[in-house]
Scaffold this motif. Structure first.
Motif, mmCIF file in Angstrom:
data_model
loop_
_atom_site.group_PDB
_atom_site.id
_atom_site.type_symbol
_atom_site.label_atom_id
_atom_site.label_comp_id
_atom_site.label_asym_id
_atom_site.label_seq_id
_atom_site.Cartn_x
_atom_site.Cartn_y
_atom_site.Cartn_z
ATOM 1 N N ALA A 171 -0.397 10.195 8.175
ATOM 2 C CA ALA A 171 -0.806 9.405 9.343
ATOM 3 C C ALA A 171 -0.711 7.901 9.085
ATOM 4 O O ALA A 171 -0.364 7.131 9.990
ATOM 5 C CB ALA A 171 -2.229 9.783 9.744
ATOM 6 N N SER A 172 -0.991 7.489 7.842
ATOM 7 C CA SER A 172 -0.995 6.054 7.550
ATOM 8 C C SER A 172 0.393 5.438 7.641
ATOM 9 O O SER A 172 0.536 4.226 7.789
ATOM 10 C CB SER A 172 -1.581 5.817 6.156
ATOM 11 O OG SER A 172 -0.832 6.496 5.169
ATOM 12 N N PHE A 173 1.455 6.251 7.561
ATOM 13 C CA PHE A 173 2.825 5.730 7.625
ATOM 14 C C PHE A 173 3.315 5.518 9.066
ATOM 15 O O PHE A 173 4.263 4.767 9.282
ATOM 16 C CB PHE A 173 3.805 6.698 6.937
ATOM 17 C CG PHE A 173 3.670 6.775 5.450
ATOM 18 C CD1 PHE A 173 4.324 5.873 4.624
ATOM 19 C CD2 PHE A 173 2.895 7.750 4.870
ATOM 20 C CE1 PHE A 173 4.207 5.941 3.253
ATOM 21 C CE2 PHE A 173 2.767 7.833 3.501
ATOM 22 C CZ PHE A 173 3.420 6.933 2.680
ATOM 23 N N ARG A 233 3.954 5.413 -2.981
ATOM 24 C CA ARG A 233 3.897 6.663 -2.227
ATOM 25 C C ARG A 233 5.135 6.892 -1.386
ATOM 26 O O ARG A 233 5.168 7.798 -0.550
ATOM 27 C CB ARG A 233 2.677 6.644 -1.292
ATOM 28 C CG ARG A 233 1.332 6.517 -1.992
ATOM 29 C CD ARG A 233 0.215 6.295 -0.990
ATOM 30 N NE ARG A 233 0.270 7.276 0.095
ATOM 31 C CZ ARG A 233 -0.236 7.083 1.301
ATOM 32 N NH1 ARG A 233 -0.809 5.932 1.601
ATOM 33 N NH2 ARG A 233 -0.147 8.015 2.218
ATOM 34 N N GLN A 271 0.810 -1.223 0.000
ATOM 35 C CA GLN A 271 0.000 0.000 0.000
ATOM 36 C C GLN A 271 0.841 1.270 0.000
ATOM 37 O O GLN A 271 0.327 2.350 -0.277
ATOM 38 C CB GLN A 271 -0.966 0.019 1.197
ATOM 39 C CG GLN A 271 -0.298 0.125 2.571
ATOM 40 C CD GLN A 271 -0.091 -1.244 3.192
ATOM 41 O OE1 GLN A 271 0.140 -2.219 2.482
ATOM 42 N NE2 GLN A 271 -0.192 -1.322 4.519
ATOM 43 N N PHE A 272 2.145 1.134 0.323
ATOM 44 C CA PHE A 272 3.024 2.304 0.321
ATOM 45 C C PHE A 272 3.952 2.336 -0.900
ATOM 46 O O PHE A 272 4.708 3.294 -1.064
ATOM 47 C CB PHE A 272 3.894 2.321 1.589
ATOM 48 C CG PHE A 272 3.113 2.372 2.870
ATOM 49 C CD1 PHE A 272 1.887 3.022 2.934
ATOM 50 C CD2 PHE A 272 3.599 1.763 4.017
ATOM 51 C CE1 PHE A 272 1.166 3.068 4.113
ATOM 52 C CE2 PHE A 272 2.883 1.800 5.202
ATOM 53 C CZ PHE A 272 1.662 2.458 5.255
ATOM 54 N N ASP A 322 -1.415 11.199 2.678
ATOM 55 C CA ASP A 322 -1.677 11.308 4.116
ATOM 56 C C ASP A 322 -0.541 10.679 4.916
ATOM 57 O O ASP A 322 -0.238 9.491 4.786
ATOM 58 C CB ASP A 322 -3.006 10.615 4.425
ATOM 59 C CG ASP A 322 -3.372 10.729 5.900
ATOM 60 O OD1 ASP A 322 -2.817 11.618 6.579
ATOM 61 O OD2 ASP A 322 -4.198 9.932 6.364
ATOM 62 N N TRP A 354 3.613 1.981 10.745
ATOM 63 C CA TRP A 354 4.646 1.172 10.086
ATOM 64 C C TRP A 354 6.041 1.646 10.466
ATOM 65 O O TRP A 354 6.935 0.841 10.739
ATOM 66 C CB TRP A 354 4.438 1.245 8.571
ATOM 67 C CG TRP A 354 5.502 0.555 7.782
ATOM 68 C CD1 TRP A 354 5.754 -0.781 7.731
ATOM 69 C CD2 TRP A 354 6.471 1.173 6.928
ATOM 70 N NE1 TRP A 354 6.814 -1.049 6.899
ATOM 71 C CE2 TRP A 354 7.275 0.146 6.388
ATOM 72 C CE3 TRP A 354 6.732 2.489 6.551
ATOM 73 C CZ2 TRP A 354 8.317 0.383 5.501
ATOM 74 C CZ3 TRP A 354 7.770 2.745 5.665
ATOM 75 C CH2 TRP A 354 8.542 1.692 5.166
ATOM 76 N N THR A 406 7.692 10.896 1.269
ATOM 77 C CA THR A 406 6.348 10.336 1.261
ATOM 78 C C THR A 406 5.386 11.223 0.494
ATOM 79 O O THR A 406 5.588 12.440 0.375
ATOM 80 C CB THR A 406 5.818 10.166 2.696
ATOM 81 O OG1 THR A 406 5.557 11.459 3.255
ATOM 82 C CG2 THR A 406 6.815 9.428 3.560
#
Length: 340
Positions: free
Chosen positions: A280-282, A247, A243-244, A278, A285, A275
């Motif tokens: 926040a999603s990182f 990005r 998913q990353f 958003d 991880w 990056t």
């Protein structure tokens, strides 16, 4: 407001501008960036019909600049980077002269601008400081209510307070529905005012980006155990979650001083992660990775500017241009050069 197609200007064997495809939407503030000699002023002069193109076409407000450059200039108020004003006249006389010359001239508006910039109009131009002459030139240019406003280094030689006032006037012009093209070496001014930016390099329109995209970019730096860092930068590794993948760009810090810890398989190194989207999603991880001394900062226009002009990888999320925005962009990898 502005449509250039395959626009070229050649002086003998020297290409001042090559195959430039550029569209500027009405009602936006559009930034032009590039080092000295990149072709910014050549592009502006071609747009206004001061010089004729070697090839290609350009239309401003729907008017072909070669067919009727006078009609083009009726729709434009232009501040050149080397504005010259009559030295024998007082400031107010200069404003009266230019207000009478331009079809859309407005003396009262020019006087209001001069007042906002705290300019003494009783002084002769010959006795004005460089900053005072720049204020006077701005009062001349910001008077007419033309559809297009072209400003080449408008805040040069101005103190910070006056710079802020000039940028506020640019925003007011946009709010009035006018289009502004702004050329500046001060990247923070471009970030504050522009909705879209084009980068010129050696006569080529090398990159274009939307500022709203840039504001979603962040750079994360921190220390990681060396084996983990090596997996992140290995293109054959699956260390980055799917998913990353599109990005995130990971790299090891170039500065040897950023490497810490003892030598060996358990040593640590500084990594850099660019990056997109958003942030926040990182974070979860990153916490699982065990990153230490983490620092997060907005990517900023400087990173893209350096990437374009020093041949670095353009940060993730800002490496594409709108369809048809450029011609010949990325045709060659830029070599290192001094940026003014």
């Amino acid at each position: 407001m502005v449509v250039c197609q395959g626009l070229c200007k050649r002086y003998g064997a020297f290409d001042a501008l090559r195959a430039c495809d550029l569209t500027v939407t009405a009602g936006e503030v559009f930034g032009l960036l590039g080092p000295n000699g990149a072709g910014k002023t050549t592009l502006i002069r071609l747009m206004l019909g001061y010089i004729h193109p070697t090839a290609g076409t350009c239309r401003v407000a729907g008017i072909d600049v070669v067919d009727d450059s006078v009609a083009v200039r009726r729709n434009v108020s232009y501040l050149p980077g080397d504005a010259r004003l009559p030295r024998h006249m007082r400031g107010k006389g200069v404003l009266e002269f230019f207000a009478a010359m331009h079809p859309d001239g407005d003396l009262q508006r020019s006087l209001d601008v001069a007042q906002r910039l705290d300019l003494n109009l009783r002084t002769h131009v010959a006795f004005m400081s460089t900053g005072m002459r720049q204020k006077l030139a701005l009062a001349v240019v910001l008077g007419p209510r033309t559809p297009l406003l072209v400003l080449d280094e408008p805040t040069a030689n101005l103190d910070p307070t006056v710079r802020a006032e000039v940028l506020q006037m640019v925003r007011e012009a946009r709010a009035d529905g006018r289009t502004v093209m702004l050329s500046s070496h001060v990247l923070s001014e471009i970030e504050e005012t522009c909705g879209e930016v084009a980068f010129l390099r050696r006569g080529v329109l090398a990159h274009r980006l939307t500022m709203s995209e840039l504001f979603q970019q962040h750079r994360i730096t921190g220390d990681l155990d060396r084996p983990v860092a090596d997996r992140l930068v290995d293109p054959n590794s699956d260390a980055i979650p799917m998913q990353f993948a599109d990005r995130l760009v990971c790299s090891l810090a170039d500065d040897a001083a950023g490497v810490s810890g003892a030598s060996g398989s358990n040593s640590s190194t500084t990594v850099r992660l660019d990056t997109s989207g958003d942030l926040a999603s990182f974070l979860g991880w990153l916490d699982d990775l065990g990153i230490r001394r983490m620092r997060v900062e907005p990517l900023g226009l400087r990173a893209v500017y350096d990437a374009v002009h020093f041949g670095q990888t353009i940060p993730v999320g800002v490496s594409t241009a709108p369809q048809g925005a450029m011609h010949a962009a990325g045709t060659s990898r830029p070599s290192e050069e001094t940026v003014s």
